[in-house]
Motif scaffolding. Structure first.
Motif, short mmCIF file in Angstrom:
data_model
loop_
_atom_site.label_atom_id
_atom_site.label_comp_id
_atom_site.label_asym_id
_atom_site.label_seq_id
_atom_site.Cartn_x
_atom_site.Cartn_y
_atom_site.Cartn_z
N ASN A 198 4.26 -1.55 5.61
CA ASN A 198 5.13 -1.89 4.78
C ASN A 198 5.55 -0.01 4.28
N TYR A 199 6.65 -0.04 4.66
CA TYR A 199 7.33 1.16 4.38
C TYR A 199 7.37 1.32 2.45
N PHE A 200 7.06 3.12 2.30
CA PHE A 200 6.69 3.40 0.50
C PHE A 200 8.44 4.39 0.47
N ASP A 244 -0.96 3.60 -0.44
CA ASP A 244 -2.72 3.85 -0.83
C ASP A 244 -2.74 5.30 -1.17
N ASP A 245 -3.67 5.53 -1.91
CA ASP A 245 -3.72 7.16 -2.27
C ASP A 245 -4.46 7.16 -1.26
N ARG A 246 -5.22 9.12 -0.70
CA ARG A 246 -5.43 9.72 0.44
C ARG A 246 -7.01 8.95 0.27
N GLN A 247 -7.67 9.16 -0.53
CA GLN A 247 -9.35 8.97 -0.80
C GLN A 247 -8.66 7.34 0.24
N ALA A 298 4.01 7.21 2.56
CA ALA A 298 4.81 7.02 2.80
C ALA A 298 4.95 5.29 3.41
N ALA A 299 4.09 4.78 4.75
CA ALA A 299 3.77 3.49 5.18
C ALA A 299 2.99 3.42 5.71
N ARG A 300 2.05 2.03 5.61
CA ARG A 300 0.56 1.59 5.44
C ARG A 300 0.79 -0.06 6.46
N GLY A 301 0.13 0.63 7.53
CA GLY A 301 0.31 -0.72 8.48
C GLY A 301 -1.34 -1.05 9.06
N GLY A 354 -2.25 5.05 7.08
CA GLY A 354 -1.31 5.54 6.33
C GLY A 354 -0.73 6.99 6.54
N LEU A 355 0.71 6.24 6.95
CA LEU A 355 1.53 8.01 7.43
C LEU A 355 1.58 8.62 5.49
N PHE A 356 1.48 9.98 5.72
CA PHE A 356 1.43 10.41 5.06
C PHE A 356 2.38 12.03 5.20
N ALA A 357 2.92 12.34 4.26
CA ALA A 357 3.95 13.60 4.73
C ALA A 357 2.86 14.21 4.95
N GLU A 358 2.93 15.89 4.95
CA GLU A 358 1.82 17.03 5.10
C GLU A 358 1.34 17.30 3.51
#
Length: 146
Positions: free
Chosen positions: A72-74, A8-11, A112-115, A102-106
């Motif tokens: 899911n890991y990206f 996913d994107d941030r939005q 990087a991962a979505r769950g 969604g886990l985003f690197a800063e």
């Protein structure tokens, strides 16, 4: 055959919570171990609920029990990266909520991962599902709707 999941994107997330990584989170391969992602999901959601005044971990009459999880890991994440957890509510029931994270690197634009995980909200003592989510939870969840 189902389509391969995409990040996913941030939005895609109405709210973000900053979560840190720890030295012990890295595994032998130099990135966060898969179980750490689930811990970050749980931390981000509960941190948000506490900050919103919905969850009282010590004395609240209602608590959330996790009944389903998925990830899911990206891309890899690793200590000492700072992580921004995007939060949204995908589904609300009478006593349950499906949170998507969604886990985003800063500063990253894609996760990087979505769950997801599903909380069933229960009475702290009886462990039976509540008849309805308390008003404080309903108000907090409004901030996670797209």
């Amino acid at each position: 055959m189902s389509q391969r999941p995409a990040p996913d994107d941030r939005q895609a997330y109405p709210r973000f919570v900053a979560v840190g990584t720890r030295w012990m989170d890295n595994d032998i391969y130099g990135h966060l171990n898969n179980v750490v992602y689930y811990s970050l999901f749980d931390t981000a959601v509960n941190q948000y609920l506490i900050e919103q005044g919905a969850l009282d971990i010590h004395g609240g009459a209602v608590i959330g029990l996790v009944v389903e999880t998925h990830c899911n890991y990206f891309d890899s994440l690793a200590f000492p990266q700072r992580i921004e957890a995007g939060l949204r509510v995908a589904q609300r029931g009478r006593s349950s909520v499906r949170y998507e994270i969604g886990l985003f690197a800063e500063g990253a634009q894609t996760c990087a991962a979505r769950g997801h995980f599903v909380h069933v909200y229960v009475d702290r003592d009886s462990r039976r599902p509540v008849a309805e989510l308390p008003a404080s939870y309903q108000k907090a969840l409004e901030g996670l709707q797209l």
